[in-house]
Motif scaffolding. Sequence first.
Motif, short mmCIF file in Angstrom:
data_model
loop_
_atom_site.label_atom_id
_atom_site.label_comp_id
_atom_site.label_asym_id
_atom_site.label_seq_id
_atom_site.Cartn_x
_atom_site.Cartn_y
_atom_site.Cartn_z
N THR A 191 49.59 35.07 28.56
CA THR A 191 48.27 35.27 28.51
C THR A 191 47.63 34.62 29.89
O THR A 191 46.44 34.97 30.22
CB THR A 191 47.60 34.67 27.26
N LEU A 192 48.21 33.68 30.25
CA LEU A 192 47.71 32.91 31.67
C LEU A 192 47.54 33.88 32.61
O LEU A 192 46.79 34.11 33.73
CB LEU A 192 48.89 31.78 31.81
N ALA A 193 48.70 34.87 32.73
CA ALA A 193 48.72 35.89 33.83
C ALA A 193 47.56 36.75 33.59
O ALA A 193 47.01 37.24 34.61
CB ALA A 193 50.19 36.76 33.84
N GLN A 194 47.24 37.25 32.34
CA GLN A 194 46.10 38.03 32.21
C GLN A 194 44.72 37.46 32.49
O GLN A 194 43.82 38.06 33.14
CB GLN A 194 46.20 38.40 30.70
N ARG A 195 44.63 36.19 32.29
CA ARG A 195 43.54 35.42 32.72
C ARG A 195 43.36 35.36 34.41
O ARG A 195 42.14 35.65 34.65
CB ARG A 195 43.75 33.96 32.29
N LEU A 196 44.42 35.24 34.83
CA LEU A 196 44.44 35.41 36.39
C LEU A 196 44.07 36.90 36.94
O LEU A 196 43.19 36.63 37.66
CB LEU A 196 45.78 34.97 36.86
N GLU A 197 44.45 37.61 36.20
CA GLU A 197 44.11 39.15 36.67
C GLU A 197 42.53 39.56 36.23
O GLU A 197 42.02 39.84 37.29
CB GLU A 197 44.82 40.27 35.67
N GLU A 198 41.99 39.01 35.45
CA GLU A 198 40.74 39.09 34.98
C GLU A 198 39.71 38.23 35.93
O GLU A 198 38.57 38.61 36.45
CB GLU A 198 40.36 38.67 33.78
N ASN A 199 40.00 36.85 36.13
CA ASN A 199 39.26 36.01 36.65
C ASN A 199 39.56 35.59 38.08
O ASN A 199 38.74 34.91 38.93
CB ASN A 199 39.16 34.66 35.83
N GLY A 200 40.78 35.95 38.58
CA GLY A 200 41.29 35.50 39.82
C GLY A 200 41.67 34.05 39.77
O GLY A 200 41.71 33.37 38.80
N TYR A 201 42.16 33.52 40.93
CA TYR A 201 42.80 32.20 41.09
C TYR A 201 41.60 31.10 41.19
O TYR A 201 41.94 29.89 40.79
CB TYR A 201 43.66 32.03 42.23
N ALA A 202 40.38 31.58 41.41
CA ALA A 202 39.47 30.52 41.80
C ALA A 202 39.16 29.45 40.60
O ALA A 202 39.21 28.27 40.71
CB ALA A 202 38.28 31.12 42.39
N GLU A 203 39.23 29.98 39.42
CA GLU A 203 38.85 29.41 38.31
C GLU A 203 39.64 28.39 37.75
O GLU A 203 39.51 27.02 37.64
CB GLU A 203 38.71 30.38 37.21
N ILE A 204 41.16 28.87 38.15
CA ILE A 204 42.11 27.68 37.68
C ILE A 204 42.25 26.84 38.73
O ILE A 204 42.42 25.39 38.32
CB ILE A 204 43.28 28.61 37.37
N ILE A 205 42.33 26.99 39.93
CA ILE A 205 42.22 26.22 40.89
C ILE A 205 41.15 25.14 40.97
O ILE A 205 41.23 24.11 41.09
CB ILE A 205 41.97 27.05 42.49
N GLY A 206 39.83 25.64 40.54
CA GLY A 206 38.62 24.67 40.27
C GLY A 206 38.91 23.81 39.06
O GLY A 206 38.56 22.50 39.24
N GLU A 207 39.64 24.29 38.02
CA GLU A 207 40.03 23.34 36.90
C GLU A 207 40.97 22.38 37.43
O GLU A 207 40.64 21.10 36.76
CB GLU A 207 40.65 24.30 35.79
N ALA A 208 42.15 22.85 38.01
CA ALA A 208 42.92 21.73 38.48
C ALA A 208 42.45 20.75 39.46
O ALA A 208 42.82 19.41 39.63
CB ALA A 208 44.13 22.40 38.86
N ALA A 209 41.22 21.25 40.49
CA ALA A 209 40.87 19.99 41.11
C ALA A 209 40.10 19.09 40.72
O ALA A 209 39.66 18.88 39.63
CB ALA A 209 39.77 20.83 42.19
#
Lengths: 251, 423
Positions: A233-251
């Motif tokens: 499901t993480l891959a699907q999330r990436l597809e929908e929202n792009g990498y920016a969201e997860i990069i932002g979370e991790a930062a």
Amino acid sequence: MLEIKNLHARIAEDGTEIIRGLNLSVKAGEVAAIMGPNGSGKSTLSYILAGREDYEVTEGDILYNGESILGLDPAERAAKGIFLAFQYPMEIPGVATMEFLKVAINAQRRGRGEDELKIPELLKRVKEAAGLLSMDMAMLKRPLNVGFSGGEKKRAEILQMKLLEPKLCVLDETDSGLDIDALKIVSEGVNALRSPDRAIVVITHYQRLLDYIVPDSVHVLYKGRVIKSGDKTLAQRLEENGYAEIIGEAA
Amino acid sequence: MNIHTSQPRTPAETALIDAFSERVGDLPGNADVAIARDTAIEALKIQGLPSRRIESWHYTDFRTLFRSVAPFDAAAGSQPVAPLIAGSTVAAVSNGTAMSAGQADGVTFEKLSEKLVDGTFAPALATRSTDDLIGQINAAYVTDGWHVDIADGAELEAPLELQNLQQSGQGHVRFPVRAGRQAKATIIERQSGGEGEAFSSSISHLTVADGAEIIWIILRQHGDTSVQLGQFNAWLGKDAKLTLFIVNAGGKLVRQEVHVLAKGEGSDFQLRGINLLGGDSHTDVTMTVGHVVENTTSTEIVRNVVTGRARGVFQGMIRVAKIAQKTDARMACNTLLLSDDGEFDAKPELEIFADDVACGHGATVAEISQDHLFYLMARGIPEKEARGLLVKAFVAEVIEELENETLVEALEDILEDWLSAHG
């Protein structure tokens, strides 16, 4: 099966650090997808796993079945069952594809103390594997990858993977340059290799490939580290929202 | 100005010149042949061995490189070797003496010594030019060889193999061959030596008559202490085709000259050269091809593999005469350098007087591609084997052009033997 611990690596020539404290664990039978934006270190990771000399490991370790492989050259790693399907397979003029397959298969068999394959048995295996990938045998008489289309090269990689029967398969952007039909054929080839004693690491930029090769785990690589892991499901999330969201979370 | 007088003779020059007065009484030939021999040795006396100041020897300073002349040795003879291709018709020369020749329909073999004795070969002993060292030495000392005539229209099924065996000692031979009109044949010139110190020269003359098609292979396998001078001269008639394939796989100091004249319209010359160079050897292939009538073609491709401290030279000169319009001539020289101490010098030259021609040349030097090596190793092929595969690939591209499976396999075996000894 594969345990990457706090790996740091740089380009040998200019010292640029690409991998910065990467941790990853892949079990036998698992299909792990590694995703990440351009420049995150995906291809570098694949080359380091295969043992390319252009990169230098400065810290950390890579364990394969519990043993470090950092001291092994590419041929020794391959003989132990590690296989890299290249993003850009090399064209090698003068080496007929069939001859190459024979030499590679028999080099690995020798390494494992098995008898070399006789030509008729080899031909039989190649024919069968090529058939499943819709590859023309006439292509195998040509020099390795020379004049092959992008799709043909990727199929040839999967053909080699089938014939060499590795234990750890690393697929580097196997989907790049493939049309949808070729993508299906290649994915079916990979899926046929899924087995409880084999691990597959799929490196890709897009989620598309993962519709066909459904992963057990998904890891997001950014600036040389895994910044998030999850299930498909993480891959699907990436597809929908792009990498920016997860990069932002991790930062 | 006379540039030849000042230098003192080298030991090799002295040995070559002094031996003549000792040998001359035993050399076969009538008065015309004796005059030709005398003319040749006089030229050698005046000019000495060529140094780098002689343009055609610039990259092979023979005066410096040729230090010791193996003496004649009556006991250096050996038996014929197994032919490269099983079933070939073999005509052998050992230690400068013609031995036996096989039989083939449409082919006549005569010992060259007989043609020296009756004097019919005397005109052919003339040297090509003042810098023709090989012609000088060979004309002075030639003892034997095989004169081969292939009848008009003969199509030989089995190859002819002309063997020149020089295990040690010294010998000088010739192989004049006439291929009649529309004849077809494959001829293997086998230059073979052993481990003893040896010095030999061998000159071939090939006339390819109108419409004939000849594949000629020079296969040289000499030991590490062998010096050999080879010269191949060919004349092509109308619509004649000649493919010359040179494989140099051994010898301490080797010069192989090739001089081809495309003098019949529609004639075609193909040169393929493979130089496998190792140790501290020096190997020189020097070619001139002359296009002197309209509509002739030639292609020259030379591939070199250099290991150790070996040094190689390729000089290729394409001459196109003013009347030779529509000439198409191409030349390429590619080198794979496998050691830092090896060297290869390529000197392509075009001399074109016609204005409607297509001519070109190129030379490359490369090392083994690290990308290719990584790819092969990533498939489990150990480094040494992977390197061997890539070297073989580099050369095999040229061998496979021969399109004769038996011949291709035989030459690939020689390549593999060389690679396993030098890889």
